[in-house]
Design a protein around this motif. Structure first.
Motif, mmCIF file in Angstrom:
data_model
loop_
_atom_site.group_PDB
_atom_site.id
_atom_site.type_symbol
_atom_site.label_atom_id
_atom_site.label_comp_id
_atom_site.label_asym_id
_atom_site.label_seq_id
_atom_site.Cartn_x
_atom_site.Cartn_y
_atom_site.Cartn_z
ATOM 1 N N ILE A 69 86.619 33.598 46.062
ATOM 2 C CA ILE A 69 87.816 33.962 46.681
ATOM 3 C C ILE A 69 88.566 34.755 45.553
ATOM 4 N N GLU A 71 92.213 37.063 44.305
ATOM 5 C CA GLU A 71 93.712 37.119 44.530
ATOM 6 C C GLU A 71 94.274 38.361 45.161
ATOM 7 N N LEU A 80 89.892 32.966 42.528
ATOM 8 C CA LEU A 80 90.803 31.698 42.885
ATOM 9 C C LEU A 80 89.915 30.351 43.317
ATOM 10 N N GLY A 81 88.651 30.767 43.607
ATOM 11 C CA GLY A 81 87.852 29.549 44.092
ATOM 12 C C GLY A 81 86.754 30.269 44.650
ATOM 13 N N VAL A 89 85.663 29.614 58.180
ATOM 14 C CA VAL A 89 87.053 29.458 57.706
ATOM 15 C C VAL A 89 87.936 30.479 58.737
ATOM 16 N N SER A 92 93.309 35.085 58.331
ATOM 17 C CA SER A 92 94.759 35.802 58.801
ATOM 18 C C SER A 92 94.726 37.090 59.068
ATOM 19 N N LEU A 109 92.521 34.995 53.619
ATOM 20 C CA LEU A 109 92.276 33.538 54.375
ATOM 21 C C LEU A 109 93.650 33.061 54.814
ATOM 22 N N VAL A 111 94.186 29.534 55.500
ATOM 23 C CA VAL A 111 94.524 28.139 55.060
ATOM 24 C C VAL A 111 94.842 28.308 53.468
ATOM 25 N N LYS A 112 94.184 28.971 52.758
ATOM 26 C CA LYS A 112 94.628 28.912 51.235
ATOM 27 C C LYS A 112 94.760 30.477 51.002
ATOM 28 N N PRO A 113 95.466 30.633 49.813
ATOM 29 C CA PRO A 113 95.678 32.200 49.294
ATOM 30 C C PRO A 113 94.392 32.696 48.978
#
Length: 132
Positions: A69, A71, A80-81, A89, A92, A109, A111-113
């Motif tokens: 993931i 930024e 970021l992960g 998942v 957006s 995404l 749910v998370k940035p």
């Protein structure tokens, strides 16, 4: 149920009143023999229903290794992960960015940035373009 009493009037036509129970009562036209109001069923009247919220688009991670993931929609961006292979998942929107194996789309995404490369995500429903 609550009924409203009505007196016969000399006026022609029918009068319609709303009873406390939600039923409509219509008075008989002038000259009619019944002093009782006529009950009219309004239970079939259409009601406004709230609009259903559309479900967020989803995608399935199809990479063999954990999917990074980022930024921004480019592989050199801050890490970021990661997402596990096979995980589903919520997405957006999609945005053009750095090409990964010929595919320049990245998913933001829900749910998370962060962004993931669309090259390694199978979209399970249509994903709109990001507004900006």
């Amino acid at each position: 149920m609550m009924y409203l009493s009505m007196r016969r009037t000399a006026a022609a036509g029918a009068a319609i009143l709303l009873a406390g129970s939600g039923a409509l009562l219509a008075a008989a036209p002038a000259g009619a023999h019944s002093a009782q109001p006529t009950r009219v069923d309004v239970s079939a009247a259409p009601t406004a229903e709230p609009a259903a919220t559309p479900a967020a688009p989803k995608g399935k991670v199809v990479s063999r290794l954990p999917l990074s993931i980022r930024e921004q929609p480019k592989s050199a961006s801050t890490f970021l992960g990661a997402l596990k292979p096979g995980s589903v998942v919520e997405l957006s929107c999609k945005k053009h960015g750095q090409k990964v194996d010929g595919n320049d789309l990245w998913y933001l995404l829900a749910v998370k940035p962060g962004y993931v490369s669309a090259r390694y995500v199978e979209n399970l429903s249509p994903v709109p373009l990001c507004k900006k």
